[in-house]
Write a protein that holds these residues in place. Structure first.
Motif, PDB file in Angstrom:
ATOM      1  N   ASP A 255      -3.760 -16.655 -25.016  1.00  0.00           N
ATOM      2  CA  ASP A 255      -4.819 -16.270 -24.062  1.00  0.00           C
ATOM      3  C   ASP A 255      -4.665 -17.026 -22.748  1.00  0.00           C
ATOM      4  O   ASP A 255      -4.843 -16.458 -21.663  1.00  0.00           O
ATOM      5  N   ASN A 256      -4.347 -18.305 -22.853  1.00  0.00           N
ATOM      6  CA  ASN A 256      -4.160 -19.114 -21.652  1.00  0.00           C
ATOM      7  C   ASN A 256      -2.966 -18.627 -20.844  1.00  0.00           C
ATOM      8  O   ASN A 256      -3.037 -18.504 -19.610  1.00  0.00           O
ATOM      9  N   ALA A 257      -1.858 -18.344 -21.536  1.00  0.00           N
ATOM     10  CA  ALA A 257      -0.651 -17.879 -20.845  1.00  0.00           C
ATOM     11  C   ALA A 257      -0.894 -16.544 -20.135  1.00  0.00           C
ATOM     12  O   ALA A 257      -0.442 -16.341 -19.000  1.00  0.00           O
ATOM     13  N   ILE A 258      -1.618 -15.654 -20.777  1.00  0.00           N
ATOM     14  CA  ILE A 258      -1.908 -14.350 -20.170  1.00  0.00           C
ATOM     15  C   ILE A 258      -2.782 -14.522 -18.933  1.00  0.00           C
ATOM     16  O   ILE A 258      -2.553 -13.881 -17.890  1.00  0.00           O
ATOM     17  N   LEU A 259      -3.794 -15.378 -19.034  1.00  0.00           N
ATOM     18  CA  LEU A 259      -4.682 -15.621 -17.892  1.00  0.00           C
ATOM     19  C   LEU A 259      -3.910 -16.210 -16.715  1.00  0.00           C
ATOM     20  O   LEU A 259      -4.051 -15.742 -15.571  1.00  0.00           O
ATOM     21  N   GLN A 260      -3.088 -17.222 -16.982  1.00  0.00           N
ATOM     22  CA  GLN A 260      -2.320 -17.843 -15.901  1.00  0.00           C
ATOM     23  C   GLN A 260      -1.302 -16.867 -15.315  1.00  0.00           C
ATOM     24  O   GLN A 260      -1.064 -16.857 -14.102  1.00  0.00           O
ATOM     25  N   ALA A 261      -0.702 -16.031 -16.171  1.00  0.00           N
ATOM     26  CA  ALA A 261       0.245 -15.029 -15.679  1.00  0.00           C
ATOM     27  C   ALA A 261      -0.441 -14.042 -14.747  1.00  0.00           C
ATOM     28  O   ALA A 261       0.138 -13.601 -13.739  1.00  0.00           O
ATOM     29  N   GLY A 262      -1.685 -13.696 -15.057  1.00  0.00           N
ATOM     30  CA  GLY A 262      -2.438 -12.816 -14.177  1.00  0.00           C
ATOM     31  C   GLY A 262      -2.667 -13.442 -12.811  1.00  0.00           C
ATOM     32  O   GLY A 262      -2.503 -12.772 -11.776  1.00  0.00           O
ATOM     33  N   TYR A 263      -3.040 -14.720 -12.795  1.00  0.00           N
ATOM     34  CA  TYR A 263      -3.232 -15.409 -11.516  1.00  0.00           C
ATOM     35  C   TYR A 263      -1.922 -15.530 -10.750  1.00  0.00           C
ATOM     36  O   TYR A 263      -1.883 -15.384  -9.520  1.00  0.00           O
ATOM     37  N   ILE A 264      -0.823 -15.792 -11.472  1.00  0.00           N
ATOM     38  CA  ILE A 264       0.477 -15.901 -10.806  1.00  0.00           C
ATOM     39  C   ILE A 264       0.857 -14.569 -10.167  1.00  0.00           C
ATOM     40  O   ILE A 264       1.322 -14.520  -9.021  1.00  0.00           O
ATOM     41  N   ALA A 265       0.631 -13.464 -10.896  1.00  0.00           N
ATOM     42  CA  ALA A 265       0.989 -12.139 -10.387  1.00  0.00           C
ATOM     43  C   ALA A 265       0.151 -11.765  -9.170  1.00  0.00           C
ATOM     44  O   ALA A 265       0.682 -11.319  -8.142  1.00  0.00           O
ATOM     45  N   VAL A 266      -1.155 -11.949  -9.270  1.00  0.00           N
ATOM     46  CA  VAL A 266      -2.051 -11.563  -8.172  1.00  0.00           C
ATOM     47  C   VAL A 266      -1.831 -12.461  -6.957  1.00  0.00           C
ATOM     48  O   VAL A 266      -1.668 -11.975  -5.828  1.00  0.00           O
ATOM     49  N   CYS A 267      -1.834 -13.758  -7.170  1.00  0.00           N
ATOM     50  CA  CYS A 267      -1.652 -14.687  -6.049  1.00  0.00           C
ATOM     51  C   CYS A 267      -0.258 -14.561  -5.448  1.00  0.00           C
ATOM     52  O   CYS A 267      -0.078 -14.687  -4.233  1.00  0.00           O
ATOM     53  N   GLY A 268       0.734 -14.316  -6.304  1.00  0.00           N
ATOM     54  CA  GLY A 268       2.089 -14.129  -5.795  1.00  0.00           C
ATOM     55  C   GLY A 268       2.200 -12.900  -4.919  1.00  0.00           C
ATOM     56  O   GLY A 268       2.841 -12.933  -3.858  1.00  0.00           O
ATOM     57  N   ALA A 269       1.563 -11.791  -5.343  1.00  0.00           N
ATOM     58  CA  ALA A 269       1.595 -10.565  -4.550  1.00  0.00           C
ATOM     59  C   ALA A 269       0.873 -10.758  -3.216  1.00  0.00           C
ATOM     60  O   ALA A 269       1.357 -10.324  -2.162  1.00  0.00           O
ATOM     61  N   LEU A 270      -0.290 -11.420  -3.268  1.00  0.00           N
ATOM     62  CA  LEU A 270      -1.041 -11.670  -2.034  1.00  0.00           C
ATOM     63  C   LEU A 270      -0.289 -12.628  -1.110  1.00  0.00           C
ATOM     64  O   LEU A 270      -0.306 -12.459   0.122  1.00  0.00           O
ATOM     65  N   ALA A 271       0.362 -13.615  -1.699  1.00  0.00           N
ATOM     66  CA  ALA A 271       1.130 -14.570  -0.894  1.00  0.00           C
ATOM     67  C   ALA A 271       2.285 -13.866  -0.189  1.00  0.00           C
ATOM     68  O   ALA A 271       2.555 -14.121   0.991  1.00  0.00           O
ATOM     69  N   TYR A 272       2.956 -12.961  -0.893  1.00  0.00           N
ATOM     70  CA  TYR A 272       4.063 -12.232  -0.265  1.00  0.00           C
ATOM     71  C   TYR A 272       3.548 -11.292   0.820  1.00  0.00           C
ATOM     72  O   TYR A 272       4.159 -11.181   1.890  1.00  0.00           O
ATOM     73  N   ALA A 273       2.414 -10.635   0.557  1.00  0.00           N
ATOM     74  CA  ALA A 273       1.844  -9.740   1.555  1.00  0.00           C
ATOM     75  C   ALA A 273       1.508 -10.490   2.843  1.00  0.00           C
ATOM     76  O   ALA A 273       1.734  -9.991   3.948  1.00  0.00           O
ATOM     77  N   LYS A 274       0.984 -11.699   2.686  1.00  0.00           N
ATOM     78  CA  LYS A 274       0.653 -12.502   3.853  1.00  0.00           C
ATOM     79  C   LYS A 274       1.897 -13.086   4.508  1.00  0.00           C
ATOM     80  O   LYS A 274       2.078 -13.027   5.728  1.00  0.00           O
ATOM     81  N   PHE A 275       2.797 -13.637   3.684  1.00  0.00           N
ATOM     82  CA  PHE A 275       3.966 -14.333   4.210  1.00  0.00           C
ATOM     83  C   PHE A 275       4.967 -13.378   4.845  1.00  0.00           C
ATOM     84  O   PHE A 275       5.678 -13.736   5.792  1.00  0.00           O
ATOM     85  N   SER A 276       5.040 -12.149   4.348  1.00  0.00           N
ATOM     86  CA  SER A 276       6.007 -11.178   4.891  1.00  0.00           C
ATOM     87  C   SER A 276       5.657 -10.803   6.316  1.00  0.00           C
ATOM     88  O   SER A 276       6.517 -10.365   7.084  1.00  0.00           O
ATOM     89  N   ASN A 277       4.381 -10.964   6.720  1.00  0.00           N
ATOM     90  CA  ASN A 277       3.945 -10.650   8.072  1.00  0.00           C
ATOM     91  C   ASN A 277       3.618 -11.887   8.892  1.00  0.00           C
ATOM     92  O   ASN A 277       3.081 -11.778   9.990  1.00  0.00           O
ATOM     93  N   LYS A 278       3.906 -13.051   8.339  1.00  0.00           N
ATOM     94  CA  LYS A 278       3.562 -14.302   9.024  1.00  0.00           C
ATOM     95  C   LYS A 278       4.520 -14.555  10.176  1.00  0.00           C
ATOM     96  O   LYS A 278       5.739 -14.456  10.036  1.00  0.00           O
ATOM     97  N   ASP A 279       3.954 -14.889  11.326  1.00  0.00           N
ATOM     98  CA  ASP A 279       4.754 -15.224  12.508  1.00  0.00           C
ATOM     99  C   ASP A 279       5.157 -16.695  12.413  1.00  0.00           C
ATOM    100  O   ASP A 279       4.330 -17.584  12.557  1.00  0.00           O
ATOM    101  N   VAL A 280       6.426 -16.926  12.140  1.00  0.00           N
ATOM    102  CA  VAL A 280       6.898 -18.311  11.975  1.00  0.00           C
ATOM    103  C   VAL A 280       7.493 -18.858  13.265  1.00  0.00           C
ATOM    104  O   VAL A 280       7.992 -19.981  13.298  1.00  0.00           O
ATOM    105  N   LEU A 281       7.464 -18.071  14.317  1.00  0.00           N
ATOM    106  CA  LEU A 281       8.050 -18.503  15.600  1.00  0.00           C
ATOM    107  C   LEU A 281       7.034 -19.011  16.580  1.00  0.00           C
ATOM    108  O   LEU A 281       7.372 -19.605  17.598  1.00  0.00           O
ATOM    109  N   SER A 282       5.747 -18.758  16.296  1.00  0.00           N
ATOM    110  CA  SER A 282       4.699 -19.168  17.251  1.00  0.00           C
ATOM    111  C   SER A 282       4.425 -20.660  17.139  1.00  0.00           C
ATOM    112  O   SER A 282       4.752 -21.292  16.136  1.00  0.00           O
TER     113      SER A 282
END
Length: 282
Positions: A255-282
């Protein structure tokens, strides 16, 4: 991009991971946090050893009253003590610094010049946070085992189910608990990585990650929010009691592994969505 650069991508990814781990574990801050974690079991062992009266059963952290009977419980007690605050504190520092620290130093843009891509960089940063999770939990477990052997007698362990197991199997159970706690912290690491994509101020990302861990635990103790408890990433943090029974029940671990995997998947997807559009040159 040239064919040589394309073929170099896997090698670049592994080189980037090696560099990330090297930088992480060469930092004075990292070793200071690991030494602080190692001191917790030692302080617990010394406090019990030097106490003029025995620990009253049911008082203090779980298994504290069993330490004088068997030193192997020092490691388990220390992990119980470290899970609510000390481990999340160190994980929050490392995870919150993953990308925000690079952005603050101005090195993020140079990391992206390598033919690794943003998603691979995210994976490398998270892998570094995972490595620290393993190192932090292992440090507490190893320090606790050493302190227990030095200050107290060691022998067969009586489990919560009433069964008695030998020293070898009890060490294996301690390693399983350490693995359980490591898995518990992976969701928090993903949250820290996500927060780190939103800011260039590493201290802010660290603080936000640590505060969220505290808030989650507070909410998990409010009976009025019982419907929310199964969704909180800290809900199963102390649910490793099944690993101290005979036979071992893997339900809580799963149960713990499934819960943490869910957070990893959701947070990972959101992190990529944000980071893929992040301006690293400013």
């Amino acid at each position: 991009m040239s064919a040589e650069a394309v073929r170099a991508r896997p090698g670049v990814g592994w080189a980037l991971l090696g560099s990330e781990l090297s930088v992480l574990f060469r930092r004075l801050r990292t070793w200071a946090m690991l030494l602080a974690l190692a001191a917790v079991p030692l302080l617990i062992a010394l406090a019990v050893k030097l106490s003029a009266r025995p620990v009253t059963p049911g008082r203090g952290p779980l298994f504290l009253d069993r330490i004088t009977q068997n030193g192997l419980f020092v490691a388990v007690t220390a992990m119980v003590v470290c899970v609510p605050l000390f481990l999340p504190l160190t994980i929050g520092v490392v995870a919150g610094d993953t990308l925000a620290g690079e952005a603050n130093l101005g090195t993020l843009r140079y990391l992206l010049l390598a033919p690794a891509g943003r998603i691979r960089l995210l994976m490398v940063k998270y892998a570094g946070a995972m490595a620290f999770c393993c190192a932090a939990t292992a440090t507490v477990a190893a320090s606790g085992a050493l302190a227990g052997v030095v200050f107290f007698p060691v022998g067969p362990v009586t489990l919560l189910s009433g069964d008695t197991i030998g020293v070898g199997e009890s060490i294996l159970r301690s390693l399983l608990i350490a693995a359980y706690i490591t898995v518990s912290l992976l969701g928090l690491s993903a949250i820290g990585l996500l927060i780190s994509t939103f800011t260039d101020v590493p201290v802010g990302a660290m603080a936000a990650t640590i505060v969220l861990s505290v808030v989650s635990q507070v909410l998990d103790n409010l009976p009025q929010l019982e419907w929310l408890h199964p969704w909180l990433f800290s809900h199963h943090w102390l649910g490793f009691a099944d690993l101290l029974r005979q036979p071992v029940s893997w339900t809580s671990f799963g149960d713990n592994a499934i819960l943490q995997a869910g957070y990893i998947a959701v947070c990972g997807a959101l992190a990529y969505a944000k980071f893929s559009n992040k301006d690293v040159l400013s």
